[in-house]
Design a protein around this motif. Sequence first.
Motif, mmCIF file in Angstrom:
data_model
loop_
_atom_site.group_PDB
_atom_site.id
_atom_site.type_symbol
_atom_site.label_atom_id
_atom_site.label_comp_id
_atom_site.label_asym_id
_atom_site.label_seq_id
_atom_site.Cartn_x
_atom_site.Cartn_y
_atom_site.Cartn_z
ATOM 1 N N GLU A 37 0.804 -1.856 0.037
ATOM 2 C CA GLU A 37 0.061 0.021 -0.277
ATOM 3 C C GLU A 37 1.006 1.826 0.050
ATOM 4 O O GLU A 37 0.380 2.205 -0.692
ATOM 5 C CB GLU A 37 -1.170 0.314 1.325
ATOM 6 N N ALA A 38 2.075 1.536 0.942
ATOM 7 C CA ALA A 38 2.585 2.730 0.585
ATOM 8 C C ALA A 38 3.809 2.890 0.152
ATOM 9 O O ALA A 38 3.835 4.129 -0.293
ATOM 10 C CB ALA A 38 3.750 2.507 2.169
ATOM 11 N N ALA A 39 3.650 1.465 -0.957
ATOM 12 C CA ALA A 39 5.117 2.001 -2.534
ATOM 13 C C ALA A 39 3.298 2.022 -3.520
ATOM 14 O O ALA A 39 4.170 2.243 -4.598
ATOM 15 C CB ALA A 39 5.228 0.582 -2.371
ATOM 16 N N GLY A 40 2.528 1.752 -3.652
ATOM 17 C CA GLY A 40 1.613 1.957 -4.453
ATOM 18 C C GLY A 40 1.274 0.851 -5.210
ATOM 19 O O GLY A 40 1.713 1.399 -6.630
ATOM 20 N N GLY A 41 2.087 -0.030 -4.994
ATOM 21 C CA GLY A 41 1.897 -1.445 -5.243
ATOM 22 C C GLY A 41 3.397 -2.292 -5.510
ATOM 23 O O GLY A 41 3.440 -1.185 -6.163
ATOM 24 N N LEU A 42 3.253 -3.022 -4.770
ATOM 25 C CA LEU A 42 4.627 -3.823 -5.305
ATOM 26 C C LEU A 42 4.700 -4.496 -7.152
ATOM 27 O O LEU A 42 3.536 -4.976 -7.623
ATOM 28 C CB LEU A 42 4.413 -5.041 -4.624
ATOM 29 N N VAL A 55 -1.339 -14.985 -1.903
ATOM 30 C CA VAL A 55 -1.190 -15.342 -0.452
ATOM 31 C C VAL A 55 -2.074 -14.735 0.344
ATOM 32 O O VAL A 55 -2.618 -15.481 1.610
ATOM 33 C CB VAL A 55 0.706 -15.316 0.209
ATOM 34 N N ILE A 56 -1.794 -13.508 0.767
ATOM 35 C CA ILE A 56 -2.916 -12.763 1.210
ATOM 36 C C ILE A 56 -3.158 -11.074 -0.311
ATOM 37 O O ILE A 56 -2.184 -10.663 -1.246
ATOM 38 C CB ILE A 56 -1.945 -11.887 2.088
ATOM 39 N N PRO A 57 -3.910 -10.761 -0.374
ATOM 40 C CA PRO A 57 -4.520 -9.845 -0.855
ATOM 41 C C PRO A 57 -3.002 -8.771 -0.906
ATOM 42 O O PRO A 57 -2.951 -8.045 0.001
ATOM 43 C CB PRO A 57 -5.754 -9.079 -0.475
ATOM 44 N N LEU A 58 -2.377 -8.536 -2.416
ATOM 45 C CA LEU A 58 -1.594 -7.675 -2.396
ATOM 46 C C LEU A 58 -1.833 -6.550 -3.680
ATOM 47 O O LEU A 58 -1.616 -6.622 -4.707
ATOM 48 C CB LEU A 58 -0.214 -7.963 -2.405
ATOM 49 N N GLU A 59 -1.796 -4.918 -3.167
ATOM 50 C CA GLU A 59 -1.321 -3.906 -4.279
ATOM 51 C C GLU A 59 -1.185 -4.587 -5.250
ATOM 52 O O GLU A 59 0.682 -4.424 -4.426
ATOM 53 C CB GLU A 59 -1.996 -2.417 -3.526
ATOM 54 N N PRO A 292 10.376 2.514 0.511
ATOM 55 C CA PRO A 292 10.841 2.535 -0.254
ATOM 56 C C PRO A 292 12.261 0.854 -0.589
ATOM 57 O O PRO A 292 11.967 0.149 -1.918
ATOM 58 C CB PRO A 292 11.856 3.326 -0.746
ATOM 59 N N GLY A 293 12.923 1.453 0.621
ATOM 60 C CA GLY A 293 13.737 0.170 0.050
ATOM 61 C C GLY A 293 13.372 -1.142 0.799
ATOM 62 O O GLY A 293 14.703 -1.949 -0.412
ATOM 63 N N PHE A 294 12.544 -1.556 1.117
ATOM 64 C CA PHE A 294 12.303 -3.179 1.516
ATOM 65 C C PHE A 294 11.644 -3.097 0.563
ATOM 66 O O PHE A 294 12.211 -4.613 -0.208
ATOM 67 C CB PHE A 294 11.366 -2.563 2.414
ATOM 68 N N THR A 330 5.804 0.434 8.381
ATOM 69 C CA THR A 330 5.175 1.478 8.391
ATOM 70 C C THR A 330 4.373 1.391 9.633
ATOM 71 O O THR A 330 3.188 3.023 10.117
ATOM 72 C CB THR A 330 3.480 0.988 7.677
ATOM 73 N N THR A 331 4.843 1.174 10.589
ATOM 74 C CA THR A 331 3.941 1.229 12.501
ATOM 75 C C THR A 331 4.995 2.102 12.728
ATOM 76 O O THR A 331 6.040 1.536 12.877
ATOM 77 C CB THR A 331 3.674 -0.158 12.816
ATOM 78 N N PRO A 332 4.911 2.721 14.152
ATOM 79 C CA PRO A 332 5.850 3.242 15.528
ATOM 80 C C PRO A 332 7.120 2.404 15.623
ATOM 81 O O PRO A 332 6.121 1.262 15.877
ATOM 82 C CB PRO A 332 4.567 3.658 16.349
ATOM 83 N N GLY A 333 7.678 2.718 15.864
ATOM 84 C CA GLY A 333 8.677 1.317 16.861
ATOM 85 C C GLY A 333 9.349 1.260 15.632
ATOM 86 O O GLY A 333 9.275 0.887 14.409
#
Length: 385
Positions: A37-42, A55-59, A292-294, A330-333
């Motif tokens: 989601e954060a990357a605007g799609g993989l 496996v799971i829904p992925l944008e 972005p690095g991920f 995308t989570t805090p910490g």
Amino acid sequence: MNRRAFVIVIDACGAGELPDAADYGDTGTNTLGHVAEAAGGLDLPVLGRLGLGDVIPLEGVPSSPERVLHGRLHPLGPGKDTITGHWELMGVVTPVALRTYPDGFPPEIVDALREASGRGVLCNRPYSGTAVIDDFGEQHLATGDLIFYTSADSVLQIAAHVDVVPTDELYEICAAAREIMSGEHAVGRVIARPFRGEPGDFVRTDGRRDLAIVPPSRSYMQELQADGMAVHTVGKIGQVFAGVGVDHSHKGATNRAALDATTRLIDELESGFVFTNLVETDQVYGHRGDVPGFHRALQEIDAEVAGWLERLDPSRDLLVITADHGCDPTTPGTDHTREHAPLLARFDGNGHRRHDGPFADVGASVLRWLAGRDAGALPGTPFIV
């Protein structure tokens, strides 16, 4: 025909929260889903073709008509770290959570480390591994005191600048710390973290070393050895298992090094098992919240898998791609997250089936593929029919 099996762990590449995620403070985490989601799609055409989007829904990753065996894995025991994840993939389940130190280490441990190392101690609390050298590195240079920290995982980490504490000396200090951290204080790993550079520009070297406790029970790797099959590990896995069940440990401090080592083994081995860790989605990008690095790391893996698929023969070679836990950037910490692991498995007869089950199903499947048998005393059910 000599068969081979390759299990590739994309470190921290979780696939959605586990039912008990709230107990770990990880409600709503979903490493792969949130990165997408954060990357605007993989942009992962090869993994997508294998069925990652099933496996799971992925944008950005649609369902694939060419999908292989796919699904999600869950742990049988507690924890959300490297040791519990990799151990469980090979059928080793910890009966109780490994000891953690959310308030830092007690005075008796600190005093014992000072005596063993002849050096003072800085920090002594949970800390990001990159932030800790930025925040304490200059003081370390001035005093020679060790940077001594932990995390939400069962770890004691010791960082030192290579110009102040030579790497071999740091390894000796960590070996002494491993002996200290025993009995009631038996953490899963003591980790040496050498770094270099100047204040404001400190960077870790490739000299990381993990000193793990010995697995508490027999693994599928030992079962393979009992049948005369060689076990190769790439990256930190050999250290994670404290060498137990490992015949050959190949270096892979970076993803590039681990990918290259795995490719060489694909080209050279006649038979046996290869267990690879790709560390950067965890160590470099997950913990630092770098979406972005991920994504770039996943793209590099995707491109390498394309070459592997050309080299591997599904009638001879089992390829499994999975993870050990999550680390949702995308989570805090900065801590790991309690998540399912994705599962993709390519082999003759896999069909397009979905398989959801415990992590240990991977080890069980490797044993059945290579040895044609099961190990009834170990957890896990093969997805190899």
